[in-house]
Design an enzyme around this catalytic site. Structure first.
Site, PDB file in Angstrom:
ATOM      1  CG  HIS A 101      -0.346  -4.166   6.688  1.00 32.53           C
ATOM      2  ND1 HIS A 101      -0.883  -3.250   7.558  1.00 32.53           N
ATOM      3  CD2 HIS A 101       0.286  -5.073   7.453  1.00 32.53           C
ATOM      4  CE1 HIS A 101      -0.567  -3.609   8.803  1.00 32.53           C
ATOM      5  NE2 HIS A 101       0.132  -4.703   8.760  1.00 32.53           N
ATOM      6  CG  HIS A 148      -1.616  -8.675  11.469  1.00 36.30           C
ATOM      7  ND1 HIS A 148      -2.057  -8.404  10.200  1.00 36.30           N
ATOM      8  CD2 HIS A 148      -0.588  -7.815  11.692  1.00 36.30           C
ATOM      9  CE1 HIS A 148      -1.333  -7.414   9.680  1.00 36.30           C
ATOM     10  NE2 HIS A 148      -0.425  -7.044  10.560  1.00 36.30           N
ATOM     11  CG  HIS A 165       3.667  -8.522   7.729  1.00 40.35           C
ATOM     12  ND1 HIS A 165       4.655  -7.954   8.497  1.00 40.35           N
ATOM     13  CD2 HIS A 165       2.501  -7.967   8.148  1.00 40.35           C
ATOM     14  CE1 HIS A 165       4.111  -7.085   9.340  1.00 40.35           C
ATOM     15  NE2 HIS A 165       2.816  -7.080   9.153  1.00 40.35           N
ATOM     16  CD  GLU A 214      -0.754  -3.397  12.425  1.00 43.06           C
ATOM     17  OE1 GLU A 214      -1.251  -2.786  11.474  1.00 43.06           O
ATOM     18  OE2 GLU A 214      -0.131  -4.475  12.311  1.00 43.06           O
TER      19      GLU A 214
END
Lengths: 239, 239, 239, 239
Positions: D168, D98, D100, D79
């Protein structure tokens, strides 16, 4: 123990016991098994011992009825029938985890479906049935003790990855040990997140197609990345 | 300390204090006692000290009125009356744990029954009463300070394994130290799981028969497996 | 630093910073202060630094307007005005903790009263007000930056032990450092337990008389027992 | 690696990976990047590896299309398009996380807005949009794999600090690595607190003006204080 199975399989099985303990999936109870790589009607599992403590010497080789065919004579886990039944009925399964993971138990005793709400948990599949031993076997001690009970459980599992056991825990399958570990850990994480989300309001789970596509993606190198991480997080064994 | 009691009993009592602290059942407060193996009208308990720090030298031998008959002259826990009363009235009890385990407290201050929802917690029994000191003794500091209060608490316990104390904590009994530790830990785990399940919806607890059968099963070698695990998880004591 | 204050006070203040960090009450932010034992119009507090890292050399001596009168010239915490105001207006207070303890924050942003539900938390008192800086000072950055704001906060505190600050955290007082630490830790524990209990149903808190009596009991040697425990739980400082 | 970027930037990026893992924001997955200090159309990011394990040798230099221009030839994160798009469209952004983070996921799958409820979390901004990849791209594996998807995500982010990704995780931006770390950690903390507060009752968030003022305050030396703390909490690397 190199007589029981290839070294890589033995190593993965020992490490998986420790990873699942360290990541909060297993405690004093639960067990992990692996189908023998070259003799598919045999599987490896420890004698009855807390998973975190399992060493190569603790492993036994069992046949698909759960009878010991090699390894030390120590007492087997009460529930080897679960593993034997899954390997008998699911040729695609190379490893089985049975756990009492805390976040999963509540979904087994309520009617609330446990579904993946984020891509990492897609590996648990779109649908997770709950099996209730009492339906066919009445009041028991909840353990799956024989082939009849284990076959009933495995029938509820069907072709899926996970089945919950009411008042007890769950069974997680994988094509190999690392896949079963990955699914077991993200089953636990997803159950925690879903419970939290349900307290906020209506929850949108992944669609069936999203679940399938994300799971396919995670079967790639993502598993190796996670395995390396979980291994590095293990406490060093006493010097 | 070998004069106070057999070494095995002393060792189990010391280790149980550390296990229950390490597993989140005890903190700075709470206490564990064990009935003397060969002199059943005596029990062993530490002087007032955080359980995790208790060493063999801290133990005292008390009679069934809570009076010290051997061991150092240091101050006893305020609530030795609880232990004395249970040993007086329950010949089957070999060990007593008094804790303020966090997950258990909410069940003592609401009307919500704490019942086993999975087989591992069957050892806590099918029914757990809540005892309220205020009912007979009015406004107190919540401590159980004398035989009258302790007898009232023990009457509420009856023949059961666990009793909750409103606004305070709980008392857990066992046939021996390891059984009391097992029940204390799974009482705490089950309270966490039940609270989580109740947030999801209606909860199906174990049936009375399941509770009884699973508890009978766990009285076997499962306890030894868990004890070995909890011992291995203990932090090493300073070098 | 022996010039700033008696060694015992300095030691307790340093250790209290570490205990409150280790027990989850403080993180990178929050601060602890102690009134000078023999010069009551002075108090000791670190320059701006994460509490867990505070050493004796970091301490400064401030007057009751929050002006530094001894110690290194490093920048003070933004909110020393809180400590100064409490010491000015409350002669009975010997130590002040300002924290953002996680379990406490939700009670400051909802209308739900934070009351003691078990005897260990009786030290937080029967009533805990919530102070909202916006009421008198409109939109701010939420910090208590001057004597006017701090006096308003201290007026809300009144003769009590704890005051919550909406959208920010709380202030906990004690007759000395160890009492303030004890109240800070059990405030945090009780907030967690009360939130859990409220999810189960109606909650019975301690009565006002129970709160008073249990708090009186805990002012005794129980505090020393807990302090010894918390000290032993501290991670060893780097070799 | 000193050829790839100035040592300070490399060091901050490595340490930020470890801090975010240690503080529970990243696990085996997620990634952190930093814009090159002197070549703003380049950014630094590890090849695909669990963040906690990232070392300077793992870093690669990518252009704003996500193409590797320096560093080892190992496989990039799937990503990197996210990072490239943010750097392309937001000249003010010097670092991107980024993650989770567990507490954040539930807000992405329910309609409940994630807003700051205490001053420390003001840095996440007054408004946090939720981006749903399915709206424009239908059933996917949830990964942001190309510039079209990443541009759509970045458009949802707009001029804000944080955007959630349904099913996500989230993207957090900062003017530099330390600012992005600060926002990522307090986003996680605030999500936990807000969820807890919502279970108690109606929640009062910070006002828009309070959010802005508190965030301005935290952009000062508070960040350095927190960074020092988080660095000190890191486990020592191997012997």
């Amino acid at each position: 123990m190199s007589e029981l199975a290839p070294r890589q399989l033995v190593d993965d099985l020992i490490v998986s016991n420790r990873i699942l303990s360290n990541e909060g999936v297993l405690d004093a109870f639960g067990h992990v098994s692996a189908r023998h790589t070259t003799t598919p009607d045999r599987f490896l599992i420890s004698h009855t011992r807390a998973p975190e403590l399992v060493e190569a010497d603790d492993l036994q080789l069992l046949d698909l009825r759960g009878t010991r065919v090699a390894g030390g004579e120590r007492r087997s886990y009460e529930e080897v029938a679960i593993h034997a039944a899954v390997y008998r009925q699911r040729a695609d399964v190379g490893a089985v985890v049975h756990s009492h993971a805390a976040s999963v138990i509540p979904f087994g005793v309520t009617g609330v479906p446990l579904r993946p709400i984020y891509h990492m948990a897609s590996v648990i599949g779109d649908e997770i049935p709950v099996w209730d031993i009492a339906k066919r076997f009445g009041d028991t001690d909840l353990l799956v003790r024989d082939a009849a009970q284990a076959d009933d459980l495995t029938a509820a599992l069907g072709a899926r990855t996970v089945v919950l056991m009411r008042g007890h825990g769950c069974v997680v399958t994988g094509s190999d040990v690392r896949a079963a570990v990955f699914a077991s850990i993200y089953l636990e994480r997803n159950a925690t997140l879903l419970a939290a989300a349900l307290r906020l309001g209506d929850v949108r789970s992944l669609s069936a197609a999203e679940t399938q596509r994300a799971a396919a993606m995670l079967r790639g190198h993502a598993g190796e990345r996670a395995w390396e991480y979980w291994v590095r997080r293990l406490p060093r064994r006493g010097a």
